[in-house]
Enzyme design. Structure first.
Site, mmCIF file in Angstrom:
data_model
loop_
_atom_site.group_PDB
_atom_site.id
_atom_site.type_symbol
_atom_site.label_atom_id
_atom_site.label_comp_id
_atom_site.label_asym_id
_atom_site.label_seq_id
_atom_site.Cartn_x
_atom_site.Cartn_y
_atom_site.Cartn_z
ATOM 1 N N TYR A 1 9.839 -41.186 40.393
ATOM 2 C CA TYR A 1 10.743 -40.252 40.598
ATOM 3 C C TYR A 1 10.860 -39.537 42.093
ATOM 4 C CZ TYR A 1 11.811 -40.832 35.771
ATOM 5 O OH TYR A 1 11.880 -41.360 34.330
ATOM 6 N N LYS B 1 0.587 -50.145 33.921
ATOM 7 C CA LYS B 1 0.982 -51.518 34.045
ATOM 8 C C LYS B 1 0.103 -52.160 35.223
ATOM 9 C CE LYS B 1 3.712 -54.657 32.427
ATOM 10 N NZ LYS B 1 3.526 -55.597 31.060
ATOM 11 N N ASP C 1 4.037 -51.613 27.602
ATOM 12 C CA ASP C 1 4.804 -52.373 27.014
ATOM 13 C C ASP C 1 4.226 -52.524 25.607
ATOM 14 O OD1 ASP C 1 2.919 -53.806 28.101
ATOM 15 O OD2 ASP C 1 4.250 -55.457 28.442
ATOM 16 N N ASP D 1 7.949 -40.151 30.653
ATOM 17 C CA ASP D 1 9.180 -39.866 30.384
ATOM 18 C C ASP D 1 9.796 -40.522 29.104
ATOM 19 O OD1 ASP D 1 11.819 -38.814 30.306
ATOM 20 O OD2 ASP D 1 12.427 -39.620 32.302
ATOM 21 N N ASP E 1 9.667 -39.432 24.539
ATOM 22 C CA ASP E 1 10.684 -39.403 23.689
ATOM 23 C C ASP E 1 10.579 -40.383 22.637
ATOM 24 O OD1 ASP E 1 12.107 -37.579 25.655
ATOM 25 O OD2 ASP E 1 13.396 -38.889 26.543
#
Length: 356
Positions: free
Chosen positions: A140, A191, A223, A247, A251
């Site tokens: 980001y 990852k 994943d 992020d 959620d």
């Protein structure tokens, strides 16, 4: 003297903060804590008065305070504003100016609300997860970024995933310290099989673990973690991960609980922190005494625990919330037939009463 900056913000932020203040005042008196509170405008309400969502006076107060308690910002009223002065810019400004690099998002399923989850009872019951998200780095914020025109007339979008050793070290230390106050298990999510940046992440987290041998460390690809959260969420205690992965995963974890109105959060820089509910300003129910104040009240509990090391006071709040829910008290967002429906103020009063 401990100073707390209180920023109610917009919409239901004002209402839920009022209930959190009741709880804070009670605990201040019960434990003789000597808290000093001061309020300031932020978000849309600040823009309406000062022409900016984050006035200098509000930022100065936040910097001087030992902790910040925030309600919520934003709403349709301000959606037409230029991006640079929208209410949400205040959040980004506070995070950057206070260097709030560690975001803590708990996802706890209360026994009385197990049936509110979309998952089966046997899968979700007993879930109590803390997602520790790196908040000011990663893809980001990495450079270069943007959209550029290519010679052939097409465009190319670029975002850069960047982490340095110090950035990873400090978020790892937060995760291990949090785990020491919980179940002493950390799962670092990356990852590393395809992203060199997160290969570094895994290596640095493993190095920091050498100083936390009392905490169990595991690693998981993002994943697989996304799948495991809905397959067997009880396996997790603390999850630590990058900005973008955090992020998304926070959620996902939040939805396990059945209601966003129950979820607090903390954004930390050492002991300094900003505490806020996960939910937004919900202008559609503003001023109707319908908002659930529990997330904000639980944010106070997080503040007491992580900024001030007041575990007993934090547990008073958490136990009171559990008792009120077990007594069948419900705000509209978590109400079903057979339970007692109350409003924002009444829920706050019930929790204060339960603390005693």
């Amino acid at each position: 003297m401990v100073k707390i900056a209180i920023l109610p913000g917009d919409g239901i932020g004002v209402e839920v903060i009022e209930e959190a203040e009741k709880v804070l005042a009670l605990l201040d008196k019960k434990y003789t804590l000597g808290f000093e509170t001061e309020k300031a405008l932020v978000g849309g309400s600040a823009y309406d008065k000062f022409g900016t969502p984050l006035p200098e006076s509000t930022l100065t107060l936040a910097k001087e305070a030992d902790a910040v308690l925030l309600g919520a910002v934003g709403g349709p009223k301000w959606e037409s504003l230029d991006y640079g002065v929208r209410p949400e810019r205040a959040l980004l400004g506070l995070r950057a100016e206070l260097d709030l690099y560690a975001n803590l998002r708990p996802a706890k399923v209360y026994p009385a609300l197990v049936d509110a989850s979309s998952l089966k009872r046997e899968i979700i019951e007993g879930t109590d997860i803390m997602v520790v998200r790196e908040l000011v780095g990663g893809i980001y914020f990495g450079e270069p970024k943007g959209v550029e025109q290519l010679p052939d007339g097409t465009e190319r979008g670029v975002n850069t995933l960047v982490y340095t050793t110090p950035e990873i070290e400090r978020i790892a230390k937060v995760a291990f310290d949090v785990a020491r106050k919980r179940g002493k298990k950390v799962c670092s999510v990356d990852k590393a099989n395809v992203l060199e940046c997160t290969e570094l992440w895994r290596r640095v987290v493993s190095g920091i673990h050498q100083d936390y041998q009392d905490v169990e460390l595991s690693h998981m690809y993002v994943d697989n973690c996304a799948m495991q959260l809905v397959r067997w969420p009880k396996q997790f205690d603390v999850i630590v991960t990058t900005n973008m992965f955090g992020d998304i995963l926070s959620d996902e974890a939040a939805m396990l609980t059945g209601s966003i109105g129950m979820l607090p959060s903390a954004s930390l820089s050492g002991k300094k922190g900003m505490y806020e509910p996960v939910h937004g300003s919900a202008p559609d129910i503003m001023g109707q005494n319908k908002a659930n104040p529990i997330a904000t009240i639980l944010s106070v509990a997080m503040m007491l625990r992580y900024s001030f090391d007041l575990a007993d006071a934090a547990e008073d709040i958490e136990q009171a919330v559990t008792k009120v829910l077990e007594d069948g008290i419900r705000t509209p967002d978590i109400h079903t037939e057979g339970y007692t429906l109350v409003g924002t103020k009444e829920m706050g009063d019930k929790i204060v009463e339960a603390i005693g």
